[in-house]
Design an enzyme around this catalytic site. Structure first.
Site, PDB file in Angstrom:
ATOM      1  N   ASP A   1     -52.660  41.821  54.210  1.00  0.00           N
ATOM      2  CA  ASP A   1     -52.952  43.080  53.717  1.00  0.00           C
ATOM      3  C   ASP A   1     -54.354  42.819  53.123  1.00  0.00           C
ATOM      4  O   ASP A   1     -54.057  42.592  52.117  1.00  0.00           O
ATOM      5  CB  ASP A   1     -52.162  43.949  53.310  1.00  0.00           C
ATOM      6  CG  ASP A   1     -52.636  45.683  52.755  1.00  0.00           C
ATOM      7  OD1 ASP A   1     -53.590  45.485  53.283  1.00  0.00           O
ATOM      8  OD2 ASP A   1     -51.792  46.091  52.031  1.00  0.00           O
ATOM      9  N   LYS A  24     -44.885  54.512  55.829  1.00  0.00           N
ATOM     10  CA  LYS A  24     -43.871  54.511  54.047  1.00  0.00           C
ATOM     11  C   LYS A  24     -44.093  56.139  54.237  1.00  0.00           C
ATOM     12  O   LYS A  24     -45.336  56.623  53.527  1.00  0.00           O
ATOM     13  CB  LYS A  24     -45.304  54.025  53.226  1.00  0.00           C
ATOM     14  CG  LYS A  24     -45.982  52.969  52.875  1.00  0.00           C
ATOM     15  CD  LYS A  24     -47.103  52.643  52.157  1.00  0.00           C
ATOM     16  CE  LYS A  24     -47.209  51.252  51.719  1.00  0.00           C
ATOM     17  NZ  LYS A  24     -49.163  50.865  51.283  1.00  0.00           N
ATOM     18  N   HIS A  43     -42.789  48.889  52.287  1.00  0.00           N
ATOM     19  CA  HIS A  43     -41.832  49.038  50.800  1.00  0.00           C
ATOM     20  C   HIS A  43     -42.968  49.971  49.840  1.00  0.00           C
ATOM     21  O   HIS A  43     -44.223  49.618  50.347  1.00  0.00           O
ATOM     22  CB  HIS A  43     -41.316  48.113  50.292  1.00  0.00           C
ATOM     23  CG  HIS A  43     -42.537  46.726  49.791  1.00  0.00           C
ATOM     24  ND1 HIS A  43     -42.121  46.056  48.753  1.00  0.00           N
ATOM     25  CD2 HIS A  43     -43.702  46.458  50.565  1.00  0.00           C
ATOM     26  CE1 HIS A  43     -43.487  44.636  49.432  1.00  0.00           C
ATOM     27  NE2 HIS A  43     -44.428  45.670  49.963  1.00  0.00           N
ATOM     28  N   ARG A  44     -42.835  49.723  48.642  1.00  0.00           N
ATOM     29  CA  ARG A  44     -44.281  49.986  47.532  1.00  0.00           C
ATOM     30  C   ARG A  44     -44.599  49.377  46.940  1.00  0.00           C
ATOM     31  O   ARG A  44     -43.296  48.707  46.546  1.00  0.00           O
ATOM     32  CB  ARG A  44     -44.325  51.417  47.159  1.00  0.00           C
ATOM     33  CG  ARG A  44     -44.355  52.968  48.796  1.00  0.00           C
ATOM     34  CD  ARG A  44     -45.222  52.833  49.088  1.00  0.00           C
ATOM     35  NE  ARG A  44     -46.428  52.661  48.458  1.00  0.00           N
ATOM     36  CZ  ARG A  44     -47.513  53.318  48.349  1.00  0.00           C
ATOM     37  NH1 ARG A  44     -47.532  54.883  49.452  1.00  0.00           N
ATOM     38  NH2 ARG A  44     -49.040  53.052  48.160  1.00  0.00           N
ATOM     39  N   SER A  88     -51.283  50.058  44.902  1.00  0.00           N
ATOM     40  CA  SER A  88     -52.764  50.895  45.849  1.00  0.00           C
ATOM     41  C   SER A  88     -52.947  51.875  47.143  1.00  0.00           C
ATOM     42  O   SER A  88     -53.324  51.685  47.646  1.00  0.00           O
ATOM     43  CB  SER A  88     -53.181  49.980  46.313  1.00  0.00           C
ATOM     44  OG  SER A  88     -52.056  48.744  47.259  1.00  0.00           O
ATOM     45  N   GLN A  97     -54.689  41.529  49.366  1.00  0.00           N
ATOM     46  CA  GLN A  97     -53.532  41.983  48.529  1.00  0.00           C
ATOM     47  C   GLN A  97     -52.468  41.322  48.684  1.00  0.00           C
ATOM     48  O   GLN A  97     -51.543  41.220  47.138  1.00  0.00           O
ATOM     49  CB  GLN A  97     -53.729  43.713  48.735  1.00  0.00           C
ATOM     50  CG  GLN A  97     -52.239  44.236  47.678  1.00  0.00           C
ATOM     51  CD  GLN A  97     -52.257  45.449  47.469  1.00  0.00           C
ATOM     52  OE1 GLN A  97     -53.095  46.258  47.489  1.00  0.00           O
ATOM     53  NE2 GLN A  97     -51.503  45.989  48.724  1.00  0.00           N
ATOM     54  N   GLU A  98     -52.436  40.736  49.823  1.00  0.00           N
ATOM     55  CA  GLU A  98     -51.082  40.257  50.428  1.00  0.00           C
ATOM     56  C   GLU A  98     -51.207  39.890  51.363  1.00  0.00           C
ATOM     57  O   GLU A  98     -51.866  39.094  52.531  1.00  0.00           O
ATOM     58  CB  GLU A  98     -50.290  41.399  50.982  1.00  0.00           C
ATOM     59  CG  GLU A  98     -49.435  42.581  50.230  1.00  0.00           C
ATOM     60  CD  GLU A  98     -49.115  43.531  50.758  1.00  0.00           C
ATOM     61  OE1 GLU A  98     -48.854  43.942  51.729  1.00  0.00           O
ATOM     62  OE2 GLU A  98     -48.588  44.478  49.444  1.00  0.00           O
TER      63      GLU A  98
END
Ligand code: PGA
Ligand code: ZN
Length: 425
Positions: A247, A343, A371-372, A41, A167-168
């Site tokens: 997130d 990032k 992280h990604r 994303s 998303q998170e």
């Protein structure tokens, strides 16, 4: 010490597509190897991940063009340069690229070299990468103040199918403890969360960051209830030992002024979305929220920031700020955030990443190194950067080798610094 050789090649990333690994050798024989991740994303303002777009290889996801940019153009420019002059190395590549978003050589190509050079230099100096970064950039941080885990335990949005719009959902360690104890607490809670989800008839299959991705979950709020239950069952106090981070990656469900929550069959204005979030801030121990609005919805970010502040919740910019000093400066001027996600591949060099962290520090903003989601590797540079810039948290998924390598690196640093009681060594 001068750069003797630079060589890059494709390796496999966690999503099953390639990424770049680069090997840099110095005249004294020191070697640095680095591989770079990319996101699923990704924000539109990030440095470009240069793909081949050649449908005959990897469905167009090959990186052979970016790799030949390293092996030809970048190697020609950098072989013979002083590897310890990291800023200069990065600037040579930025100039050679000549675009504002590294579209010509590829942010993926430039970052692979930038990190491999730093690793080779640290090796040559005989010190750990985080210490090399602290010394080289004079970051002024004490490596003994190690970051805490912010662990993604439920994932939706673009990271998993048929689940939450957000998303998170993360479990975040908020007790003053060692890294290894914090990791243990979070992972015990993650396993309790599996039981809670199963009891509620959800699958505990995991998404691409190793977090649960419960398809059929009834609402975007439901994970918060399950997470509180898991924290309790694990024997911890929510809001003290472990808190919650969110997130939304809201750019992914934003279209022409509207936020579309597919799971709940609702379309909200920014104002309505902010009120929806505020009900959660009142009810749950939410310590940070990230990208709750779209990446260019600046005015509404400033409004949400005031509300978050009232609930002692930090508002983190990710797609909004993309580890970029200009966008961070704008966010500071507009008082749009109180924290920034870091990032490396969003900006594409070590120097620019650290400059962004130092600007955040100057203005009292917290950094969270991440992280990604899409293509991760076992490379642990993000951890050394997090330590070097004094990040409060590291955001990483709970399982899968490319995620646990990050926690294991952080725990190794902690052991090497002598920060854990001997019985845990
Ligand atoms: P991405 O998402 O790496 O897939 O872009 C991670 C995040 O938004 O924090
Ligand atoms: Zn994010």
């Amino acid at each position: 010490m001068k750069i003797k050789n630079i060589h890059a090649y494709e390796i496999l990333a966690s999503g099953g597509y390639p990424t770049i690994e680069c090997r840099v050798e110095l005249n004294d024989g020191s070697v640095g190897v680095a591989s770079v991740p990319y996101g699923v994303s990704a924000g539109i303002h990030e440095a470009i991940v240069l793909l081949d777009h050649d449908a005959s290889r990897w469905d167009g996801h090959g990186m052979s063009q970016a790799i030949s940019n390293i092996n030809d153009k970048i190697a020609t420019a950098l072989v013979g340069q002083d590897a310890s002059a990291q800023r200069q190395i990065d600037q040579i590549m930025i100039n050679l690229d000549g675009t504002p978003n590294k579209a010509e050589l590829g942010g993926n190509a430039i970052l692979a070299v930038s990190v491999a050079v730093a690793r080779a230099s640290a090796e040559s100096a005989g010190i750990e990468l985080y210490q090399y970064l602290i010394d080289t950039f004079q970051t002024g941080f004490n490596p003994k103040e190690l970051p805490r885990p912010m662990t993604v335990v439920i994932e939706g949005g673009k990271h998993a199918d048929h689940t939450t719009d957000l998303q998170e959902y993360c479990l975040t360690a908020t007790r003053d403890s060692t890294v290894s104890e914090n990791v243990r607490m979070i992972m015990e809670t993650y396993h309790q969360l599996a039981s809670v989800l199963k009891e509620n008839n959800f699958s505990v299959n995991v998404g691409n960051e190793g977090a649960f991705a419960p398809s059929g979950i009834p609402s975007n709020e439901a994970p918060l209830v399950y997470m509180l239950e898991a924290i309790k069952r694990a024997g911890y106090v929510a809001g003290q030992d472990i808190s919650i981070s969110l997130d939304a990656a809201a750019s992914e469900f934003y279209e022409l002024g509207t936020y579309n929550l597919k799971l709940e069959n609702r379309s909200l204005t920014a104002g309505e979305l902010i009120s929806y979030y505020e009900t959660w801030l009142k009810k749950y121990p939410i310590v940070t929220i990230e990208d709750m609005l779209a990446e260019d919805d600046w005015d509404n970010w400033s409004k949400l920031k005031i509300i978050a502040y009232g609930h002692h919740t930090d508002l983190i910019g990710d797609d909004l700020t993309v580890t970029n000093v200009e966008r961070l400066q704008k966010a500071i001027d507009l008082q749009a955030i109180s924290a920034i996600l870091i990032k490396l591949n969003q900006v594409g060099t070590i120097s620019e990443t650290i400059d962004c962290c130092l600007l955040a520090k100057k203005h009292g903003l917290m950094t969270v190194t991440s992280h990604r989601g899409g293509g991760e590797t076992n490379d642990t540079t993000m951890i050394d950067v997090a330590v070097a810039v004094g990040s409060r948290y590291i955001k990483v998924g709970p399982t899968r080798g490319e995620r646990v390598s990050k926690y294991n690196r952080l725990m190794a640093i902690e052991r090497a610094l002598g920060l854990v009681p001997p019985r845990y060594n």
